[in-house]
Design a protein around this motif. Structure first.
Motif, PDB file in Angstrom:
ATOM      1  N   THR A   1      88.895  -4.575  66.359  1.00  0.00           N
ATOM      2  CA  THR A   1      88.756  -5.475  67.499  1.00  0.00           C
ATOM      3  C   THR A   1      90.097  -6.020  67.954  1.00  0.00           C
ATOM      4  O   THR A   1      90.385  -6.088  69.152  1.00  0.00           O
ATOM      5  CB  THR A   1      87.833  -6.649  67.130  1.00  0.00           C
ATOM      6  N   SER A   2      90.929  -6.397  66.984  1.00  0.00           N
ATOM      7  CA  SER A   2      92.198  -7.038  67.314  1.00  0.00           C
ATOM      8  C   SER A   2      93.389  -6.096  67.241  1.00  0.00           C
ATOM      9  O   SER A   2      94.417  -6.340  67.874  1.00  0.00           O
ATOM     10  CB  SER A   2      92.448  -8.238  66.384  1.00  0.00           C
TER      11      SER A   2
ATOM     12  N   ASN B   1      94.493  -3.414  72.836  1.00  0.00           N
ATOM     13  CA  ASN B   1      94.256  -3.684  74.254  1.00  0.00           C
ATOM     14  C   ASN B   1      93.384  -2.575  74.846  1.00  0.00           C
ATOM     15  O   ASN B   1      93.611  -1.396  74.601  1.00  0.00           O
ATOM     16  CB  ASN B   1      95.585  -3.766  75.009  1.00  0.00           C
TER      17      ASN B   1
ATOM     18  N   PHE C   1      90.190  -2.304  74.201  1.00  0.00           N
ATOM     19  CA  PHE C   1      89.034  -2.146  73.315  1.00  0.00           C
ATOM     20  C   PHE C   1      88.325  -3.483  73.132  1.00  0.00           C
ATOM     21  O   PHE C   1      88.957  -4.542  73.192  1.00  0.00           O
ATOM     22  CB  PHE C   1      89.463  -1.624  71.937  1.00  0.00           C
ATOM     23  N   LYS C   2      87.034  -3.438  72.915  1.00  0.00           N
ATOM     24  CA  LYS C   2      86.267  -4.628  72.577  1.00  0.00           C
ATOM     25  C   LYS C   2      85.322  -4.288  71.445  1.00  0.00           C
ATOM     26  O   LYS C   2      84.466  -3.417  71.575  1.00  0.00           O
ATOM     27  CB  LYS C   2      85.467  -5.136  73.781  1.00  0.00           C
ATOM     28  N   ARG C   3      85.534  -4.944  70.299  1.00  0.00           N
ATOM     29  CA  ARG C   3      84.722  -4.694  69.108  1.00  0.00           C
ATOM     30  C   ARG C   3      84.684  -3.215  68.745  1.00  0.00           C
ATOM     31  O   ARG C   3      83.642  -2.651  68.394  1.00  0.00           O
ATOM     32  CB  ARG C   3      83.311  -5.245  69.286  1.00  0.00           C
TER      33      ARG C   3
ATOM     34  N   LEU D   1      86.784  -0.332  76.351  1.00  0.00           N
ATOM     35  CA  LEU D   1      86.356  -1.184  77.453  1.00  0.00           C
ATOM     36  C   LEU D   1      87.096  -0.810  78.738  1.00  0.00           C
ATOM     37  O   LEU D   1      86.503  -0.758  79.816  1.00  0.00           O
ATOM     38  CB  LEU D   1      86.602  -2.653  77.118  1.00  0.00           C
ATOM     39  N   ASN D   2      88.396  -0.530  78.608  1.00  0.00           N
ATOM     40  CA  ASN D   2      89.235  -0.165  79.747  1.00  0.00           C
ATOM     41  C   ASN D   2      89.978   1.124  79.388  1.00  0.00           C
ATOM     42  O   ASN D   2      90.806   1.133  78.466  1.00  0.00           O
ATOM     43  CB  ASN D   2      90.214  -1.305  80.066  1.00  0.00           C
TER      44      ASN D   2
ATOM     45  N   GLY E   1      86.156  -8.856  65.046  1.00  0.00           N
ATOM     46  CA  GLY E   1      85.019  -8.899  65.955  1.00  0.00           C
ATOM     47  C   GLY E   1      83.730  -8.329  65.399  1.00  0.00           C
ATOM     48  O   GLY E   1      82.658  -8.572  65.943  1.00  0.00           O
ATOM     49  N   THR E   2      83.816  -7.551  64.308  1.00  0.00           N
ATOM     50  CA  THR E   2      82.618  -6.954  63.716  1.00  0.00           C
ATOM     51  C   THR E   2      82.669  -7.060  62.196  1.00  0.00           C
ATOM     52  O   THR E   2      83.745  -7.084  61.595  1.00  0.00           O
ATOM     53  CB  THR E   2      82.459  -5.471  64.106  1.00  0.00           C
TER      54      THR E   2
ATOM     55  N   ASP F   1      86.441 -13.848  64.261  1.00  0.00           N
ATOM     56  CA  ASP F   1      86.693 -14.566  65.515  1.00  0.00           C
ATOM     57  C   ASP F   1      85.669 -15.668  65.748  1.00  0.00           C
ATOM     58  O   ASP F   1      85.992 -16.727  66.309  1.00  0.00           O
ATOM     59  CB  ASP F   1      86.672 -13.594  66.700  1.00  0.00           C
TER      60      ASP F   1
END
Length: 271
Positions: free
Chosen positions: A15-16, A42, A44-46, A50-51, A213-214, A236
């Motif tokens: 996540t981070s 950057n 990514f989300k979890r 994402l982008n 995040g997970t 988080d």
């Protein structure tokens, strides 16, 4: 993990941050870490893309840095994947033996391929097929059935699957980076292979990894994978709770968590 010339490149997508490792396996099977690199996750989300553009930049940055440290080009990587929508499914199949009624490797391969081709939800793709048990003639259960006499063999498998869209987006990113994906392994499974011994898997153990995040978990008993899953709550959430409870900035909440946070078994009482 796929080795090329006894060298493998592994990328853990968190996540981070992203962590890339290069390892070399010697003749005894021991792996030595040759180089490592980290980068912010950057895009990514979890653990999932994402982008596309930002994720491509992040992947390119961490792999370029690792390539420079190794002084060689990186052509393919093995990915540790921890998307929160990972699911596990149970599958059973059976086959009647031929000729001398002796179970052969071709019987095991047939049942495995049958499980691999098993239809699951249209929007999911299999990543892991783990044998659970083999039952011969509805009586004898043996983890290594090849060579045992019997007319019928029934196999039970645990299938780990993730949404196709998540994998397709990941492939799109690596196509833009011009690096091949040699293998995708669910993060809970990859972590358990590193932290649990064969004895611990036999007596029954849980591998638990709390990230940013997970939270990833795998459960083993009698040396087989019983279940594995990813929960979209982790470190988080704790930091944000400290931030709200203490009315402070997030960076200070993170510092408090890191400095004073504890999760020792002696601090808790089971009810």
């Amino acid at each position: 993990m796929t080795f090329t010339n006894n060298t493998a490149i592994v990328l853990d997508i968190g996540t981070s941050k992203l962590v890339a490792l290069a390892g070399k396996k010697d003749e005894s099977g021991k792996i030595t870490v040759l180089a490592s690199s980290t980068s912010s996750a950057n895009g990514f989300k979890r653990g999932i893309v994402l982008n596309i553009d930002l994720a491509t930049q992040s992947i390119k940055h961490v792999l370029t840095d690792l390539s420079n440290k190794l002084n060689q080009d990186i052509e393919s990587v093995c990915i540790s994947f921890a998307g929160p929508h990972l699911i596990t499914l149970d599958y059973k199949g059976y086959r009647y033996t031929k000729n001398e009624n002796i179970i052969k490797q071709e019987d095991i391969d047939f049942l495995y391929n049958e499980a691999r081709n098993q239809a699951i939800a249209d929007d999911y793709i299999q990543l892991v097929i783990e044998p659970q048990s083999y039952l011969i003639d509805d009586e004898i259960e043996d983890p290594n059935p090849v060579g045992i006499t019997g007319k019928k063999i029934e196999a039970s498998y645990k299938i780990v699957a993730v949404p196709k869209e998540q994998i397709n987006n990941l492939k799109r990113v690596f196509e833009k980076v011009d690096v091949k994906i040699s293998e995708i392994v669910p993060s809970p499974v990859a972590i358990s292979e590193y932290v649990l011994t064969e004895d611990e898997k036999e007596i029954g153990s849980i591998s638990l990894d709390i990230g940013a995040g997970t939270t990833k978990m795998s459960i083993f008993n009698n040396s087989v994978l019983i279940d594995t899953f990813v929960v979209p709550f982790a470190g988080d959430v704790i930091s944000k709770d400290i931030k709200e409870g203490c009315s402070i900035q997030l960076k200070y909440a993170e510092q408090l968590k890191m400095q004073y946070g504890e999760a020792l078994g002696t601090l808790f009482r089971l009810v």
